[in-house]
Design a protein around this motif. Structure first.
Motif, mmCIF file in Angstrom:
data_model
loop_
_atom_site.group_PDB
_atom_site.id
_atom_site.type_symbol
_atom_site.label_atom_id
_atom_site.label_comp_id
_atom_site.label_asym_id
_atom_site.label_seq_id
_atom_site.Cartn_x
_atom_site.Cartn_y
_atom_site.Cartn_z
ATOM 1 N N ILE A 120 0.746 -1.245 0.055
ATOM 2 C CA ILE A 120 -0.126 -0.020 0.013
ATOM 3 C C ILE A 120 0.712 1.202 -0.056
ATOM 4 O O ILE A 120 1.883 1.284 0.787
ATOM 5 C CB ILE A 120 -1.057 -0.132 1.138
ATOM 6 N N PHE A 121 0.561 2.206 -0.766
ATOM 7 C CA PHE A 121 1.488 3.290 -1.069
ATOM 8 C C PHE A 121 0.522 4.493 -0.474
ATOM 9 O O PHE A 121 -0.549 4.664 -1.096
ATOM 10 C CB PHE A 121 1.706 3.510 -2.648
ATOM 11 N N GLY A 122 1.084 5.331 0.391
ATOM 12 C CA GLY A 122 0.405 6.487 0.900
ATOM 13 C C GLY A 122 1.572 7.383 1.796
ATOM 14 O O GLY A 122 2.636 6.968 2.162
ATOM 15 N N ASP A 123 0.960 8.569 2.266
ATOM 16 C CA ASP A 123 1.774 9.279 3.174
ATOM 17 C C ASP A 123 1.520 9.429 4.325
ATOM 18 O O ASP A 123 0.046 9.306 4.596
ATOM 19 C CB ASP A 123 1.903 10.740 2.570
ATOM 20 N N GLU A 124 2.193 9.341 5.466
ATOM 21 C CA GLU A 124 1.941 9.550 6.963
ATOM 22 C C GLU A 124 1.433 10.875 7.140
ATOM 23 O O GLU A 124 1.750 12.091 6.445
ATOM 24 C CB GLU A 124 2.946 9.036 7.856
ATOM 25 N N LEU A 125 0.601 11.317 8.024
ATOM 26 C CA LEU A 125 0.058 12.427 8.427
ATOM 27 C C LEU A 125 1.061 13.181 9.223
ATOM 28 O O LEU A 125 1.863 12.584 9.888
ATOM 29 C CB LEU A 125 -1.289 12.382 9.167
ATOM 30 N N GLY A 147 -3.760 -7.045 6.604
ATOM 31 C CA GLY A 147 -3.015 -7.905 6.406
ATOM 32 C C GLY A 147 -1.843 -7.527 5.116
ATOM 33 O O GLY A 147 -1.174 -8.220 4.730
ATOM 34 N N ILE A 148 -1.528 -6.491 5.246
ATOM 35 C CA ILE A 148 -0.628 -5.634 4.213
ATOM 36 C C ILE A 148 0.578 -5.305 5.367
ATOM 37 O O ILE A 148 0.449 -4.724 6.116
ATOM 38 C CB ILE A 148 -1.107 -4.516 3.548
ATOM 39 N N ARG A 149 1.526 -6.188 5.082
ATOM 40 C CA ARG A 149 3.000 -5.698 5.833
ATOM 41 C C ARG A 149 3.934 -4.471 5.402
ATOM 42 O O ARG A 149 4.519 -3.951 5.997
ATOM 43 C CB ARG A 149 3.794 -7.058 6.095
ATOM 44 N N GLU A 150 3.797 -4.448 3.979
ATOM 45 C CA GLU A 150 4.765 -3.529 3.399
ATOM 46 C C GLU A 150 3.958 -2.174 3.030
ATOM 47 O O GLU A 150 3.131 -2.048 2.382
ATOM 48 C CB GLU A 150 5.328 -3.826 2.078
ATOM 49 N N THR A 151 4.409 -0.961 3.269
ATOM 50 C CA THR A 151 3.836 0.199 3.046
ATOM 51 C C THR A 151 5.042 1.178 2.478
ATOM 52 O O THR A 151 6.174 1.195 2.881
ATOM 53 C CB THR A 151 3.148 1.073 4.044
ATOM 54 N N LEU A 152 4.928 2.000 1.538
ATOM 55 C CA LEU A 152 5.768 2.803 0.766
ATOM 56 C C LEU A 152 5.027 4.315 0.650
ATOM 57 O O LEU A 152 3.919 4.457 0.506
ATOM 58 C CB LEU A 152 6.166 2.333 -0.417
#
Length: 505
Positions: A120-125, A147-152
């Motif tokens: 999942i791709f997104g930006d932290e607040l 169930g998604i372990r990887e974020t970018l």
């Protein structure tokens, strides 16, 4: 405190940058201001519909059915109403919700089948977001809930897709329906909007899953249908001559909001029922009017209800209104009786049209053989839309993927007026959730055009029809689940027969 975490954040502002500090680093910063924020995060309040395993299994089946390549999921962004910060109500893309369960703006995702990766791709607040929006779980925490372990970061998706293309991987995407989706596909993959047709294997794989509703989905849909029924019942109870349409709509909206629901689509509530999708609510209701309502509730989970009802402004129908209403009622009831696994829904549509033709023959409005009239399309003067559509996370479920895939299994649609608006034609199967919504309408402009063109004079009595040109329209609609042995109505029963409607008045 179960399920809560207390976080102490000490931050210092220096040169317009925010730093998270600790004892070992405090000596190195010039503190212009110091603030302690006590943050409690409830990780259960993460807007996730179902258990993590549901999403894991859905994605696993999707990967198995497609087999190879990179699957691109475009989440929805915020959309400004009249300026950027005054946004429309946010609604996540339904396919993104189905596979990832997160109703947050600014997200996209990939499933790289070849590399066995889900990201999942997104930006932290930032602290600015938190000040205005309150404390939120981190993107990583949200993603782990499904169930998604990887974020970018959001921007990383561009390089990921470029590398996939360079490696010769196929990048699958669904047909875009929002401007930002089209711009992203052009920017990320170099595909101009005119060529953004979507991946047929991806479309078919999604439809093959979302067409069949699970038990937990049916539970959600039934909740939405219950609220939808209450909205209609309230409208039937309050409508009186002298009210404005918007006053009735306000009562319906109140029911939805009291149940923590949004509207599943803009409400149709009108004395001009001959206009199929009439969203104007400024007319004053008069004695003798028929009032047509088409409205539905949407749960926080995204699942929808969709029902229609028609009610007299007075306490009872006039004799002319009742005669037409009973024909429409027969169309509806005969269609419901026919619902079962294996029957093509186009056959049920034809059945409803034949029932209407026979009924209108009794009023002197139509003539000739009903089968011939329906086959040639004469019925569409009074019945210019289809019998129903799939329903789920979208009120017209997956319509953005194309009706030819959702309701026709890839087969071409009819181009005949009226019949071409039938959204669901394939044989019904257990797990399908769809609407049943036949209607009868008297549209003056359409009547005049057909009469002038002498269309279907063997089937239509235009002289008699002049007595009905200002009649309006009638539509009633319920939502049904196809079971192993037949069909089951979803949600509370709304008044349907003339006697039931009048008893509520």
């Amino acid at each position: 405190m179960k399920d809560w975490r207390l976080i102490y954040i000490i931050f210092a502002k220096s040169e317009d940058k925010l730093y998270i500090s600790n004892k070992n680093r405090q000596a190195y910063f010039v503190l212009l201001s110091v603030c302690i924020i006590f943050v409690r995060i409830n990780l259960k309040n993460c807007n996730v519909m179902f258990d993590k395993e549901t999403y894991v299994q859905r994605r696993a089946l999707l990967k198995k059915n497609i087999g190879s390549g990179v699957l691109l999921f475009l989440g929805n962004d915020e959309q400004g109403l009249n300026y950027e910060d005054n946004a429309f109500r946010y609604r996540q893309d339904s396919t993104f919700l189905y596979y990832f369960g997160l109703s947050f703006a600014g997200l996209s995702a990939i499933i790289d089948i070849d590399e066995d990766k889900e990201i999942i791709f997104g930006d932290e607040l930032t602290i600015d977001h938190i000040v205005w929006m309150g404390t939120q779980p981190t993107l990583k925490e949200k993603s782990e809930r499904v169930g998604i372990r990887e974020t970018l970061p959001s921007a990383a998706i561009i390089s990921y897709l470029h590398k996939a293309v360079q490696k010769g991987q196929t990048v699958h995407y669904l047909p875009p329906y929002r401007p930002e989706h089209k711009l992203k596909l052009m920017d990320w993959l170099g595909i101009p909007p005119a060529r953004q047709e979507g991946s047929v294997p991806f479309i078919r794989a999604v439809v093959a899953q979302r067409n069949y509703k699970s038990a937990e989905e049916i539970t959600e849909i039934e909740k939405a249908c219950d609220v939808t029924a209450d909205m209609h019942i309230k409208a039937m109870e309050v409508i009186r001559p002298g009210m404005y349409e918007y006053e009735v709509v306000a009562e319906m909206n109140r029911v939805a909001e009291m149940n923590n629901c949004e509207l599943s689509f803009p409400t149709i509530a009108t004395i001009n029922g001959q206009t199929l999708h009439n969203h104007y609510h400024g007319n004053k209701i008069k004695s003798g009017d028929l009032f047509l309502i088409d409205a539905g509730a949407e749960l926080p989970s995204g699942y929808c209800g969709d029902m229609s009802s028609t009610v007299p402004a007075d306490k009872t129908f006039t004799s002319k209104q009742r005669a037409v209403y009973e024909i429409q009622n027969a169309m509806h009831l005969e269609s419901v009786k026919a619902l079962r696994p294996g029957i093509p829904y186009m056959e049920v549509y034809d059945l409803s049209a034949r029932v209407m033709v026979e009924g209108l023959k009794g009023l002197g409005l139509m003539k000739g053989n009903a089968d011939d009239a329906v086959r040639e399309g004469a019925h569409a003067l009074f019945y210019p839309h289809g019998l129903g559509h799939m329903m789920g996370l979208d009120v017209h479920d997956m319509e953005n993927l194309g009706e030819v895939w959702v309701g026709y299994n890839g087969q071409p649609k009819s181009t005949q007026f009226g019949r071409k608006s039938q959204r669901l034609a394939i044989p019904l199967e257990p797990g399908f959730v769809h609407t049943v919504e036949p209607g009868i309408y008297f549209i003056p402009e359409l009547i005049d055009m057909w009469k002038e063109g002498k269309k279907f004079t063997d089937f239509i009595n235009y002289d008699k029809l002049e007595e009905y040109r200002d009649f309006g329209g009638i539509r009633n609609e319920e939502d049904y689940l196809i079971t192993e042995t037949g069909a089951r109505r979803l949600g509370k029963k709304i008044p349907l027969t003339p006697e039931e409607v009048e008893a509520l008045r």
